[in-house]
Motif scaffolding. Structure first.
Motif, PDB file in Angstrom:
ATOM      1  N   PRO A 110      -2.451  17.790   5.511  1.00 28.87           N
ATOM      2  CA  PRO A 110      -1.978  16.561   6.177  1.00 28.87           C
ATOM      3  C   PRO A 110      -2.927  16.145   7.295  1.00 28.87           C
ATOM      4  O   PRO A 110      -3.290  16.958   8.147  1.00 28.87           O
ATOM      5  N   ILE A 111      -3.333  14.886   7.279  1.00 30.67           N
ATOM      6  CA  ILE A 111      -4.257  14.367   8.290  1.00 30.67           C
ATOM      7  C   ILE A 111      -3.721  13.045   8.823  1.00 30.67           C
ATOM      8  O   ILE A 111      -2.876  12.393   8.197  1.00 30.67           O
ATOM      9  N   GLU A 112      -4.218  12.667   9.985  1.00 24.93           N
ATOM     10  CA  GLU A 112      -3.923  11.358  10.575  1.00 24.93           C
ATOM     11  C   GLU A 112      -5.181  10.500  10.471  1.00 24.93           C
ATOM     12  O   GLU A 112      -6.274  10.953  10.818  1.00 24.93           O
ATOM     13  N   ILE A 113      -5.013   9.272  10.018  1.00 24.48           N
ATOM     14  CA  ILE A 113      -6.164   8.399   9.795  1.00 24.48           C
ATOM     15  C   ILE A 113      -5.792   6.971  10.153  1.00 24.48           C
ATOM     16  O   ILE A 113      -4.645   6.543   9.962  1.00 24.48           O
ATOM     17  N   ALA A 114      -6.744   6.234  10.710  1.00 25.19           N
ATOM     18  CA  ALA A 114      -6.562   4.826  11.053  1.00 25.19           C
ATOM     19  C   ALA A 114      -7.904   4.129  10.897  1.00 25.19           C
ATOM     20  O   ALA A 114      -8.964   4.763  10.902  1.00 25.19           O
ATOM     21  N   ALA A 115      -7.857   2.809  10.741  1.00 23.88           N
ATOM     22  CA  ALA A 115      -9.091   2.043  10.522  1.00 23.88           C
ATOM     23  C   ALA A 115      -8.945   0.664  11.141  1.00 23.88           C
ATOM     24  O   ALA A 115      -7.835   0.185  11.406  1.00 23.88           O
ATOM     25  N   VAL A 116     -10.091   0.019  11.377  1.00 23.56           N
ATOM     26  CA  VAL A 116     -10.121  -1.369  11.821  1.00 23.56           C
ATOM     27  C   VAL A 116     -10.713  -2.196  10.693  1.00 23.56           C
ATOM     28  O   VAL A 116     -11.736  -1.832  10.101  1.00 23.56           O
ATOM     29  N   ILE A 117     -10.057  -3.299  10.378  1.00 27.28           N
ATOM     30  CA  ILE A 117     -10.477  -4.177   9.287  1.00 27.28           C
ATOM     31  C   ILE A 117     -10.913  -5.510   9.887  1.00 27.28           C
ATOM     32  O   ILE A 117     -10.162  -6.140  10.639  1.00 27.28           O
ATOM     33  N   VAL A 118     -12.136  -5.937   9.559  1.00 27.08           N
ATOM     34  CA  VAL A 118     -12.659  -7.232   9.997  1.00 27.08           C
ATOM     35  C   VAL A 118     -12.658  -8.153   8.785  1.00 27.08           C
ATOM     36  O   VAL A 118     -13.299  -7.844   7.771  1.00 27.08           O
ATOM     37  N   PHE A 119     -11.953  -9.279   8.878  1.00 27.79           N
ATOM     38  CA  PHE A 119     -11.800 -10.149   7.714  1.00 27.79           C
ATOM     39  C   PHE A 119     -11.745 -11.614   8.133  1.00 27.79           C
ATOM     40  O   PHE A 119     -11.585 -11.932   9.316  1.00 27.79           O
ATOM     41  N   LYS A 120     -11.856 -12.484   7.146  1.00 29.63           N
ATOM     42  CA  LYS A 120     -11.682 -13.918   7.363  1.00 29.63           C
ATOM     43  C   LYS A 120     -11.239 -14.568   6.058  1.00 29.63           C
ATOM     44  O   LYS A 120     -11.485 -14.036   4.966  1.00 29.63           O
ATOM     45  N   VAL A 121     -10.606 -15.714   6.160  1.00 28.66           N
ATOM     46  CA  VAL A 121     -10.155 -16.474   4.994  1.00 28.66           C
ATOM     47  C   VAL A 121     -11.317 -17.314   4.478  1.00 28.66           C
ATOM     48  O   VAL A 121     -11.969 -18.025   5.248  1.00 28.66           O
ATOM     49  N   VAL A 122     -11.594 -17.219   3.183  1.00 29.82           N
ATOM     50  CA  VAL A 122     -12.661 -18.012   2.563  1.00 29.82           C
ATOM     51  C   VAL A 122     -12.110 -19.018   1.565  1.00 29.82           C
ATOM     52  O   VAL A 122     -12.825 -19.925   1.140  1.00 29.82           O
ATOM     53  N   ASP A 123     -10.856 -18.876   1.161  1.00 34.58           N
ATOM     54  CA  ASP A 123     -10.222 -19.822   0.244  1.00 34.58           C
ATOM     55  C   ASP A 123      -8.834 -20.137   0.794  1.00 34.58           C
ATOM     56  O   ASP A 123      -7.906 -19.342   0.660  1.00 34.58           O
ATOM     57  N   SER A 124      -8.711 -21.298   1.425  1.00 37.65           N
ATOM     58  CA  SER A 124      -7.449 -21.646   2.087  1.00 37.65           C
ATOM     59  C   SER A 124      -6.312 -21.843   1.093  1.00 37.65           C
ATOM     60  O   SER A 124      -5.152 -21.567   1.408  1.00 37.65           O
ATOM     61  N   ALA A 125      -6.629 -22.321  -0.112  1.00 34.39           N
ATOM     62  CA  ALA A 125      -5.572 -22.545  -1.109  1.00 34.39           C
ATOM     63  C   ALA A 125      -4.944 -21.227  -1.549  1.00 34.39           C
ATOM     64  O   ALA A 125      -3.713 -21.102  -1.637  1.00 34.39           O
ATOM     65  N   LYS A 126      -5.769 -20.227  -1.829  1.00 35.74           N
ATOM     66  CA  LYS A 126      -5.240 -18.921  -2.212  1.00 35.74           C
ATOM     67  C   LYS A 126      -4.451 -18.298  -1.066  1.00 35.74           C
ATOM     68  O   LYS A 126      -3.396 -17.684  -1.292  1.00 35.74           O
ATOM     69  N   ALA A 127      -4.933 -18.441   0.149  1.00 35.28           N
ATOM     70  CA  ALA A 127      -4.264 -17.845   1.299  1.00 35.28           C
ATOM     71  C   ALA A 127      -2.869 -18.420   1.513  1.00 35.28           C
ATOM     72  O   ALA A 127      -1.958 -17.723   1.958  1.00 35.28           O
ATOM     73  N   VAL A 128      -2.693 -19.704   1.166  1.00 38.48           N
ATOM     74  CA  VAL A 128      -1.410 -20.362   1.403  1.00 38.48           C
ATOM     75  C   VAL A 128      -0.472 -20.239   0.216  1.00 38.48           C
ATOM     76  O   VAL A 128       0.728 -19.979   0.383  1.00 38.48           O
ATOM     77  N   PHE A 129      -1.000 -20.400  -1.002  1.00 35.54           N
ATOM     78  CA  PHE A 129      -0.138 -20.533  -2.180  1.00 35.54           C
ATOM     79  C   PHE A 129      -0.056 -19.288  -3.057  1.00 35.54           C
ATOM     80  O   PHE A 129       0.935 -19.113  -3.765  1.00 35.54           O
ATOM     81  N   ASP A 130      -1.065 -18.413  -3.051  1.00 36.59           N
ATOM     82  CA  ASP A 130      -1.041 -17.262  -3.959  1.00 36.59           C
ATOM     83  C   ASP A 130      -0.322 -16.053  -3.373  1.00 36.59           C
ATOM     84  O   ASP A 130       0.043 -15.144  -4.115  1.00 36.59           O
ATOM     85  N   VAL A 131      -0.149 -16.012  -2.066  1.00 37.74           N
ATOM     86  CA  VAL A 131       0.614 -14.929  -1.428  1.00 37.74           C
ATOM     87  C   VAL A 131       1.610 -15.555  -0.465  1.00 37.74           C
ATOM     88  O   VAL A 131       1.426 -16.676  -0.001  1.00 37.74           O
TER      89      VAL A 131
END
Length: 280
Positions: A110-131
């Motif tokens: 058993p271990i403890e793990i964490a991460a930082v994710i750097v992201f941005k939206v590149v397709d506004s239609a998918k971001a709004v309507f697909d999820v």
């Protein structure tokens, strides 16, 4: 669903057209030309409903009575389809710090793990309507990807042959980025970087694993010392035989190798003993 451009006109030109229509409509009303004035005023009001402002690094997703018409990605003042709904989506780069997750590595520790994710939206239609909610989707899929990658490798190993979470941070980060990107393509999100920010054994086994690490390190170090000692003994005997300095029989070679190994491998400094007689 895929992003596309929507009908748009420079907003200042649109405002000038609306003002002109309003002025003309009011003038016609004053002159009691109601048949033309009322439609002009109605058109001006309809056009005014299409005025929208897009901030830098944001996109406006335009829908008209439930139908996706397109997006406006350029910042500024625009006149678009009247009576349409506009939803702003941020295109800026953002960080997401995951929670400290407790998972088991490939060896079951058993271990403890964490991460930082750097992201941005590149397709506004998918971001709004697909999820349903792309920000929440990023958080959940990030934790899933972290768990998946963490279970594929051991926390650490001293053998040096295997890929480990602690010893190969760059490779693990690259695999985490690729895994997460495959999961977030459906939401129109691009993963710029994913890196581990916390990695440790769970508190309930931390002390035991520390002792195991220390024991493994001692064994590994002893192995190196023995290999070096054997090599030095071989080199010493070969050099003596090559120079014809001393004629050593098998028993003396064994005695010499034994003395060299004891002197090199021993933890404490060897105490010299002067032999005033013979080996026999």
């Amino acid at each position: 669903m895929k992003e596309k451009n929507v009908f748009q006109v420079n907003g200042f030109i649109g405002i000038l057209a609306i003002v002109a229509l309003l002025g003309l409509g009011v003038w016609l009303l004053i002159n009691e030309v109601f048949a033309v004035a009322i439609p002009l005023l109605a058109v001006a009001v309809l056009l005014a409903s299409g005025i929208t402002i897009v901030q830098p690094n944001k996109a406006a997703v335009v829908t008209f009575f439930g139908k996706y018409l397109g997006s406006i990605r350029n910042n500024g003042l625009y006149l678009t389809v009247p009576l349409s709904l506009r939803r702003n989506v941020s295109l800026r780069v953002r960080n997401f710090n995951s929670k400290r997750l407790k998972v088991n590595d490939v060896e079951g520790n058993p271990i403890e793990i964490a991460a930082v994710i750097v992201f941005k939206v590149v397709d506004s239609a998918k971001a709004v309507f697909d999820v349903d909610n792309y920000e929440e989707f990023v958080e959940i899929q990030s934790e899933t990807a972290i768990r998946h990658v963490a279970t594929k490798y051991p926390y650490d190993t001293f053998e040096g042959a295997d890929l480990t979470l602690r010893g190969n941070a760059e490779e693990v980060s690259n695999e985490l980025t690729a895994d997460l990107q495959a999961r977030l393509n459906v939401a129109g999100v691009e993963v710029i970087e994913a890196r581990l920010t916390h990695l440790a054994y769970s508190t309930e086994i931390a002390q035991a694993m520390l002792q195991r690490q220390q024991a493994t390190a001692i064994i590994s170090a002893r192995q190196k010392i023995v290999e070096g000692a054997v090599g030095m003994a071989k080199m010493a005997i070969k050099q003596l035989e090559a120079d014809n300095t001393i004629d050593l029989d098998d028993e003396r070679k064994v005695q010499m190798v034994n003395n060299l190994l004891v002197a090199i491998v021993a933890e404490k400094p060897a105490q010299p003993v002067i032999n005033t007689g013979t080996l026999y």
